[in-house]
Design a protein around this motif. Structure first.
Motif, PDB file in Angstrom:
ATOM      1  N   LEU A  94      -0.258  -1.549  -4.762  1.00  0.00           N
ATOM      2  CA  LEU A  94       0.578  -1.960  -5.885  1.00  0.00           C
ATOM      3  C   LEU A  94       0.906  -3.448  -5.796  1.00  0.00           C
ATOM      4  CD1 LEU A  94       3.272   0.887  -5.980  1.00  0.00           C
ATOM      5  CD2 LEU A  94       1.255   0.649  -7.435  1.00  0.00           C
ATOM      6  N   PRO A 103      -1.391   8.038  -2.231  1.00  0.00           N
ATOM      7  CA  PRO A 103      -1.483   7.333  -0.947  1.00  0.00           C
ATOM      8  C   PRO A 103      -2.733   6.454  -0.897  1.00  0.00           C
ATOM      9  CG  PRO A 103      -0.898   9.628  -0.599  1.00  0.00           C
ATOM     10  CD  PRO A 103      -1.242   9.483  -2.053  1.00  0.00           C
ATOM     11  N   ILE A 139      10.243   2.823  -2.706  1.00  0.00           N
ATOM     12  CA  ILE A 139       9.763   1.458  -2.445  1.00  0.00           C
ATOM     13  C   ILE A 139      10.818   0.452  -2.884  1.00  0.00           C
ATOM     14  CG2 ILE A 139       8.033  -0.256  -3.118  1.00  0.00           C
ATOM     15  CD1 ILE A 139       6.022   2.125  -3.314  1.00  0.00           C
ATOM     16  N   GLU A 162       5.837   7.956 -12.397  1.00  0.00           N
ATOM     17  CA  GLU A 162       5.798   7.963 -10.933  1.00  0.00           C
ATOM     18  C   GLU A 162       4.690   8.828 -10.371  1.00  0.00           C
ATOM     19  OE1 GLU A 162       8.607   7.574  -8.220  1.00  0.00           O
ATOM     20  OE2 GLU A 162      10.164   6.783  -9.479  1.00  0.00           O
ATOM     21  N   LEU A 180       1.293   7.563  -8.613  1.00  0.00           N
ATOM     22  CA  LEU A 180       1.161   6.998  -7.258  1.00  0.00           C
ATOM     23  C   LEU A 180       0.352   7.940  -6.370  1.00  0.00           C
ATOM     24  CD1 LEU A 180       4.666   5.523  -6.350  1.00  0.00           C
ATOM     25  CD2 LEU A 180       2.676   4.362  -7.286  1.00  0.00           C
ATOM     26  N   ASP A 230       5.720   8.171  -0.703  1.00  0.00           N
ATOM     27  CA  ASP A 230       6.331   7.043  -1.404  1.00  0.00           C
ATOM     28  C   ASP A 230       6.505   7.342  -2.885  1.00  0.00           C
ATOM     29  OD1 ASP A 230       6.725   5.274   0.674  1.00  0.00           O
ATOM     30  OD2 ASP A 230       4.953   4.052   0.252  1.00  0.00           O
ATOM     31  N   THR A 231       7.597   6.869  -3.424  1.00  0.00           N
ATOM     32  CA  THR A 231       7.820   6.858  -4.864  1.00  0.00           C
ATOM     33  C   THR A 231       8.196   5.429  -5.236  1.00  0.00           C
ATOM     34  OG1 THR A 231      10.201   7.300  -4.701  1.00  0.00           O
ATOM     35  CG2 THR A 231       8.730   9.232  -4.813  1.00  0.00           C
ATOM     36  N   LEU A 232       8.167   5.142  -6.508  1.00  0.00           N
ATOM     37  CA  LEU A 232       8.588   3.801  -6.928  1.00  0.00           C
ATOM     38  C   LEU A 232      10.039   3.555  -6.529  1.00  0.00           C
ATOM     39  CD1 LEU A 232       6.917   3.507 -10.445  1.00  0.00           C
ATOM     40  CD2 LEU A 232       6.208   2.423  -8.305  1.00  0.00           C
ATOM     41  N   THR A 239       0.850  -1.182   0.000  1.00  0.00           N
ATOM     42  CA  THR A 239       0.000   0.000   0.000  1.00  0.00           C
ATOM     43  C   THR A 239       0.890   1.238   0.000  1.00  0.00           C
ATOM     44  OG1 THR A 239      -1.707  -1.180   1.219  1.00  0.00           O
ATOM     45  CG2 THR A 239      -1.848   1.220   1.209  1.00  0.00           C
ATOM     46  N   VAL A 240       0.669   2.112  -0.949  1.00  0.00           N
ATOM     47  CA  VAL A 240       1.471   3.327  -1.088  1.00  0.00           C
ATOM     48  C   VAL A 240       1.166   4.260   0.079  1.00  0.00           C
ATOM     49  CG1 VAL A 240       1.930   5.344  -2.539  1.00  0.00           C
ATOM     50  CG2 VAL A 240       1.500   3.106  -3.594  1.00  0.00           C
ATOM     51  N   GLN A 241       2.222   4.732   0.730  1.00  0.00           N
ATOM     52  CA  GLN A 241       2.111   5.698   1.823  1.00  0.00           C
ATOM     53  C   GLN A 241       2.417   7.090   1.279  1.00  0.00           C
ATOM     54  OE1 GLN A 241       1.145   4.491   4.913  1.00  0.00           O
ATOM     55  NE2 GLN A 241       0.987   2.573   3.783  1.00  0.00           N
ATOM     56  N   ARG A 242       2.016   8.102   2.013  1.00  0.00           N
ATOM     57  CA  ARG A 242       2.308   9.472   1.588  1.00  0.00           C
ATOM     58  C   ARG A 242       3.816   9.657   1.491  1.00  0.00           C
ATOM     59  NH1 ARG A 242       1.747  14.897   4.398  1.00  0.00           N
ATOM     60  NH2 ARG A 242       1.123  13.728   6.227  1.00  0.00           N
TER      61      ARG A 242
END
Length: 109
Positions: free
Chosen positions: A90, A86, A54, A81, A84, A49-51, A44-47
Motif C-alpha cells: 500500500l 497479505p 495500520i 477494507e 486488503l 491487518d486492516t486499514l 506491506t499488508v500483513q495477515r
C-alpha cells in the motif's frame, strides 16, 4: 499615589509578559501532524491487518483515523477494507510534523 501607580505598571508588565510567553509557546509547539499525500511510503499488508489497524500504528493520537483511512483508500483505489490481502503493498501518506508514535511503525518494502 505614586507607589500605587508603580505597582499597577509592574503588574501590567507581568501580565503582558505572561501573555507574550503564552503566544510564543503557541507558535513554538508543533501542531497536529498533517498527511503528506505527495510524499508517500510503502507498507506491506500483513495477515490480520486492516486499514484501521495500520492507521492506529502510524497516526498521531490527535489525528482523525477516519481521514487517514479515507486517504489510504483514495491513494490505492480501494473500494473497502475487504480488498486488503497479505503481501499487498500500500502507498500510505507520510505525516508532516510526525510524532514519536508515527515513527514507531517501520514501513516494509
Amino acid at each position: 499615589m505614586r507607589r500605587n501607580l508603580l505597582a499597577i505598571k509592574r503588574d501590567m508588565t507581568v501580565v503582558l509578559g505572561m501573555c507574550l510567553l503564552m503566544l510564543a509557546g503557541y507558535f513554538v509547539i508543533p501542531g497536529t501532524p498533517t498527511l503528506d499525500t505527495t510524499n508517500t511510503q510503502q507498507i506491506t499488508v500483513q495477515r490480520g491487518d486492516t486499514l484501521w489497524s495500520i492507521a492506529q500504528r502510524v497516526t498521531h493520537d490527535t489525528m482523525d483515523i477516519r481521514h487517514y483511512v479515507y486517504t489510504v483508500k483514495q491513494l490505492n483505489n480501494l473500494a473497502n477494507e475487504g480488498d486488503l490481502q497479505p503481501g499487498m503493498v500500500l502507498q500510505v501518506p507520510k505525516l508532516s510534523n510526525h510524532s514519536d508514535k508515527g515513527s514507531t511503525y517501520m514501513a516494509q518494502n
